[in-house]
Design an enzyme around this catalytic site. Structure first.
Site, PDB file in Angstrom:
ATOM      1  N   THR B 155       0.827  -1.213   0.000  1.00 54.22           N
ATOM      2  CA  THR B 155       0.000   0.000   0.000  1.00 54.22           C
ATOM      3  C   THR B 155       0.862   1.264   0.000  1.00 54.22           C
ATOM      4  O   THR B 155       1.998   1.252   0.460  1.00 54.22           O
ATOM      5  CB  THR B 155      -0.920   0.063   1.232  1.00 54.22           C
ATOM      6  N   GLU B 440      -5.536  -5.731   5.165  1.00 53.92           N
ATOM      7  CA  GLU B 440      -5.759  -6.915   4.317  1.00 53.92           C
ATOM      8  C   GLU B 440      -7.163  -6.924   3.717  1.00 53.92           C
ATOM      9  O   GLU B 440      -7.856  -7.937   3.744  1.00 53.92           O
ATOM     10  CB  GLU B 440      -5.509  -8.216   5.087  1.00 53.92           C
TER      11      GLU B 440
END
Lengths: 189, 486
Positions: B155, B440
């Site tokens: 990310t 997640e």
């Protein structure tokens, strides 16, 4: 419990159908498929949540049955486990009752009250075994790391010990008194 | 022992040891876990000598790292005693991961710890995406912590779940046979990976691959970010910790900027796709197992949050027996709070939820293992089950993390003012549960992915197709409703 799980499935089905219809309606007004999904976002997420509830409850009931059939459970564990799974299903049903009622016109207030009564009965059945149950999870005191939850229940003693260990209690007069509070009092605000 | 608790235990009809044996998976498993816990929890080297509130964020990190190194050394010693010829495998890594996030890891690190990513994502990714040569190059060293402390950086500051939006890029230079990695904007800085801040010296970086001006999608690269000996950030690497968070403050989440960082060609993980020396891109088999890794983490997350929920329930139940509050009958003394139905309604459903989640999580784990086995055998059944597994793991993870964090907060409230004290530990438990809501796979994103699958299945049900088991009710229930048989 099986009926509650069924009602959750019906609710999930209707919410999936609703989401699909909303998407289709938007698509027919000539927006792209992606935009139609965006506009139906609230219905889509509700459908997924409803599916999760339906799956959790149905699957928990099935797993309980499977465990019982395998014969791995002692009679007492089997009994308590059954009460827990039933409580879970009923609790999920009651918490979702808004959605369930919206999509199940057949459910009456009397039936709902019956489910609520069963919920309270299960609380009463589980109450005597509550401590034994959580002991059975076998969390070491270090894992809980809590003044309130230790196995020996010395809650107030531990809270007092923690307060006394608190670093600001390690000296009778903290230096901030001399540095700030006293000058302020002398200055007579 | 508190007299009220003692009375409760004496009066119970359930034998807690009997339940504990079932809960642990058997008498042997229960004993092994207890013996492992004794080994660590009774060791003075792992005692809490400093009051947690005395530690600053920086000191907490330093204390966590010190404890982590002692913990891993001792754990490794225990593994060697148990199994001298330890063979590194996917299963072993999975077991190790469970050990770290289970009671042992929680007991020693209430706020988690920075090297978890090394074992959970770094090594797992090399195992699943690296070629045999790459595994030989990195895995053994990583397992022995021999100059390799890894993390996994996906990310970015301005980009999350939408992988195509990631900006970090890797340009291949055929002349030097190197990739040049760059985070071209501030929003492309890697952001969040555990252990990245000050601990890891190698990161798996996900970046958009470009060869001779052509874009080949997102690929994984092994990038050394700190010097193996001095731990200084390498040239072109801008790395640090992102700062305190609501929970999980032992994790050392970090940021990472890369400016013309060159790595050799063999540091792109090439099991699924390759870049040859001359820059030719070769697409391998579709990365189905990569998909599987994400599912695996979500299945594990379900277990993690139910663990937290039951921790909270245990604290609240014991406290609610010890705590006396109000009379029920005016001529009798104050009763345990747990005797009030309102308190039972707060606590007991959380226990029921945690236990039921456990039953479902065990099933999901078996389903996951079965699909993985079928995929490895290249069977069509595995391919067919993947969308169902993916949808299930998405929505169960989303809803379970939401309800578990809500449940932990309700349990905190059930302990009144005392539940608000840090020493009650609800803050740590809530922090970890609520973090799982986002990591997640963010809650709403996962629900939308599930919904796409559900709508597709619903359309199939209208065409009278056979549906996967988990959604077969879409067809059966519709038949009942429309046939008015209900």
């Amino acid at each position: 419990a099986a009926n509650c799980a069924r009602a959750l499935e019906i609710s999930a089905l209707e919410q999936v159908r609703q989401a699909w219809q909303t998407q289709k309606t938007h698509q027919s007004s000539k927006v792209s498929a992606e935009m139609a999904s965006n506009l139906a976002g609230r219905q889509l997420t509700s459908a997924a949540i409803a599916h999760a509830h339906a799956f959790f409850t149905r699957n928990a009931l099935q797993q309980l049955d499977a465990l019982r059939q395998k014969g791995d459970l002692s009679p007492n564990v089997s009994l308590v486990l059954g009460q827990l799974v039933e409580l879970f299903v009923i609790d999920t049903f009651l918490r979702q009752s808004g959605c369930v009622l919206r999509w199940n016109n057949g459910i009456t207030g009397t039936q709902l009250r019956f489910v609520e009564r069963r919920f309270e009965e299960l609380l009463a059945k589980l109450r005597p075994n509550a401590v034994a149950l959580v002991d059975g999870f076998d969390f070491h005191d270090r894992v809980l790391g809590s003044t309130l939850g230790c196995h020996d229940g010395r809650v107030y003693e531990r809270l007092m010990e923690e307060a006394r260990r608190n670093p600001v209690n390690q000296e009778p007069v903290n230096s901030s008194f001399h540095n700030h509070l006293l000058p302020m009092m002398r200055g007579k605000l | 022992v508190n007299a009220d608790l003692q009375r409760e235990r004496a009066a119970a009809t359930l034998d807690s040891e009997d339940f504990a044996r079932w809960w642990a998976g058997g008498a042997w498993q229960l004993e092994e876990r207890r013996s492992l816990e004794r080994r660590f929890f009774e060791d003075p080297a792992f005692a809490d000598t400093v009051h947690p509130s005395c530690l600053s964020y920086k000191e907490r990190y330093e204390q966590t790292v010190a404890r982590t190194t002692r913990f891993l050394a001792k754990l490794r010693q225990w593994q060697r005693e148990k199994q001298p010829q330890l063979q590194l495998s996917v299963n072993m890594l999975r077991d190790f991961r469970l050990l770290l996030s289970g009671s042992l890891g929680t007991g020693l690190f209430q706020q988690s710890f920075p090297l978890r990513m090394h074992f959970t994502m770094f090594m797992t990714t090399i195992l699943s995406q690296g070629t045999a040569e790459q595994q030989a190059q990195w895995l053994n060293r990583a397992w022995h912590m021999d100059g390799v402390l890894g993390t996994y950086a996906q990310t970015e500051l301005g980009h999350g779940t939408f992988l195509r939006g990631l900006e970090t890029r890797a340009d291949y230079d055929p002349l030097t046979q190197e990739f040049i990695l760059n985070t071209p904007t501030q929003s492309s800085y890697k952001w969040w990976p555990g252990g990245l801040g000050n601990t890891a010296n190698v990161a798996i970086v996900l970046a958009q691959l470009h060869v001779k001006g052509k874009h080949y999608g997102l690929q994984s690269f092994v990038v050394r970010i700190r010097d193996e000996r001095t731990h200084e950030p390498l040239t072109g690497v801008d790395v640090g910790d992102i700062g305190p968070r609501l929970g999980g403050n032992g994790v050392n989440n970090g940021f990472l900027g890369l400016h013309d960082v060159r790595i050799p060609r063999n540091q792109m993980l090439m099991k699924n796709a390759q870049v040859l020396a001359d820059g030719t891109f070769v697409q391998g088999r579709p990365p189905l197992l990569l998909y599987g890794t994400m599912v695996y983490v979500r299945v594990i997350t379900l277990k993690d949050v139910l663990f937290g929920l039951l921790q909270g329930a245990t604290i609240a139940t014991r406290y609610s027996v010890v705590r006396r509050q109000s009379r029920i009958n005016s001529d009798e003394p104050e009763v345990s709070v747990l005797d009030h139905v309102t308190q039972q309604a707060k606590i007991l459903p959380q226990i029921a939820r945690g236990v039921s989640y456990r039953l479902v999580a065990d099933w999901l784990w078996r389903f996951y293992a079965e699909v993985l086995r079928q995929l490895e055998d290249e069977s069509m059944a595995g391919r067919n089950s993947l969308p169902e597994l993916h949808a299930l793991s998405c929505c169960l993870k989303a809803v379970a993390t939401d309800e578990a964090s809500e449940g932990v907060d309700l349990l905190r409230k059930s302990c009144g003012g005392h539940g608000f004290l840090s020493s009650a530990n609800f803050d740590s438990i809530y922090g970890l549960a609520t973090a799982a809501y986002t990591y997640e796979g963010e809650y709403t994103v996962l629900l939308l992915q599930t919904a796409r699958f559900l709508v597709g299945q619903y359309v199939d049900s209208l065409k009278r197709k056979v549906l996967p088991t988990s959604v077969s009710y879409l067809r059966d229930t519709a038949r009942l409703i429309w046939g008015k048989n209900l």
